[in-house]
Design a protein around this motif. Structure first.
Motif, PDB file in Angstrom:
ATOM      1  N   HIS A  81      22.209  46.533  69.078  1.00  0.00           N
ATOM      2  CA  HIS A  81      21.388  45.376  68.697  1.00  0.00           C
ATOM      3  C   HIS A  81      21.177  45.349  67.182  1.00  0.00           C
ATOM      4  N   ALA A  82      20.999  46.514  66.567  1.00  0.00           N
ATOM      5  CA  ALA A  82      20.851  46.572  65.105  1.00  0.00           C
ATOM      6  C   ALA A  82      22.138  46.120  64.424  1.00  0.00           C
ATOM      7  N   TRP A  84      24.362  44.091  65.736  1.00  0.00           N
ATOM      8  CA  TRP A  84      24.463  42.658  66.005  1.00  0.00           C
ATOM      9  C   TRP A  84      23.642  41.874  64.975  1.00  0.00           C
ATOM     10  N   THR A  85      22.448  42.350  64.691  1.00  0.00           N
ATOM     11  CA  THR A  85      21.598  41.717  63.674  1.00  0.00           C
ATOM     12  C   THR A  85      22.271  41.762  62.309  1.00  0.00           C
ATOM     13  N   SER A  89      23.596  38.624  59.967  1.00  0.00           N
ATOM     14  CA  SER A  89      23.031  38.524  58.624  1.00  0.00           C
ATOM     15  C   SER A  89      24.089  38.623  57.525  1.00  0.00           C
TER      16      SER A  89
END
Length: 93
Positions: A81-82, A84-85, A89
């Motif tokens: 998830h990190a 993916w963020t 970005s």
């Protein structure tokens, strides 16, 4: 941000300190759940996926009339998830 009618996110341009992800051929015969994705109006397409208790990012590029699919290594869900963020970005590709 202008309204385009798209419901999924579009990726920004990569940042200068963009982290390079390692891409591998997809694992075949695996049950995969797609939990997030980028807009299908732009390629490459990216999906955040889960399989076997782990998570990864899948990328699909259209080349020569065919789709080429690749995946990252597997991570724990929080790490994926990190990443993916970071991808959304412009901090990873």
């Amino acid at each position: 941000m202008p309204v385009t009618g798209c419901l999924s996110p579009h990726l920004p341009l990569p940042q200068s300190q963009c982290e390079r992800l390692d891409w591998h051929p997809p694992r075949l015969g695996e049950r995969v759940r797609v939990i997030a994705w980028t807009c299908k109006c732009r390629v490459p397409l990216y999906e955040l996926c889960e399989a076997g208790g782990q998570a990864f990012i899948r990328r699909a590029v259209h080349k020569g009339g065919r789709w080429k699919v690749q995946e990252t290594s597997r991570w724990r869900s929080a790490e994926a998830h990190a990443m993916w963020t970071a991808l959304l970005s412009g901090l990873a590709r």
